[in-house]
Write a protein that holds these residues in place. Structure first.
Motif, short mmCIF file in Angstrom:
data_model
loop_
_atom_site.label_atom_id
_atom_site.label_comp_id
_atom_site.label_asym_id
_atom_site.label_seq_id
_atom_site.Cartn_x
_atom_site.Cartn_y
_atom_site.Cartn_z
N TYR A 135 0.66 -1.11 0.16
CA TYR A 135 -0.24 -0.04 0.41
C TYR A 135 1.35 1.10 0.17
N ARG A 136 0.24 1.95 -0.41
CA ARG A 136 0.77 3.54 -1.27
C ARG A 136 0.15 4.29 -1.08
N HIS A 137 0.39 5.70 0.70
CA HIS A 137 -0.16 5.95 0.56
C HIS A 137 -0.56 7.51 0.26
N ASN A 138 -1.50 8.21 0.37
CA ASN A 138 -1.63 9.34 -0.44
C ASN A 138 -0.82 10.31 0.58
N SER A 139 0.35 10.96 -0.25
CA SER A 139 1.12 12.12 0.09
C SER A 139 0.28 12.92 1.47
#
Length: 100
Positions: free
Chosen positions: A30-34
Motif C-alpha cells: 500500500y502506498r498512501h496519499n502523500s
C-alpha cells in the motif's frame, strides 16, 4: 495550516489511495496519499479527510472530519489491525472521526 489557508465558504476533500491487487489475492504494497499523510499522519487505506471553512459571516468555526472504515475483526486477521473512528480521535487528535 491548510484549513486556515482556505478561502471562506470552502470545502476540501482529500481521499486516500485505493488498494491494488497484483494477482488474485496478492496485494501490492500500500502506498498512501502523500497529501493525506501530511495532513493527518495517517497511512491506512480507505479513508478521507473533509475540511470545511465556514463563510466569513458565520460564527461557526472551521471543521475537520476524518472518515475511516469501521473495525472488522475478521478482515483485520488477514490485513492487519486498522484504526477505527475512536482511535483516530485518541491517537491522531482528530476533532471529528466518522465511520464510512
Amino acid at each position: 495550516a491548510l484549513l486556515r489557508a482556505l478561502p471562506p465558504a470552502t470545502l476540501a476533500i482529500v481521499p486516500s489511495n485505493a488498494t491494488r491487487t497484483f494477482s488474485c489475492d496478492v496485494p501490492f504494497p500500500y502506498r498512501h496519499n502523500s497529501d493525506l499523510f501530511y495532513l493527518t499522519g495517517f497511512a491506512e487505506p480507505a479513508d478521507a479527510v473533509l475540511l470545511l471553512h465556514r463563510p466569513a459571516n458565520s460564527d461557526a468555526p472551521a471543521t475537520e472530519t476524518v472518515f475511516v472504515p469501521g473495525r472488522n475483526k475478521a478482515k483485520e486477521l488477514w490485513d492487519g489491525p486498522r484504526s477505527g473512528p475512536n482511535e483516530m480521535r485518541v491517537r491522531y487528535g482528530v476533532g471529528d472521526a466518522e465511520e464510512l
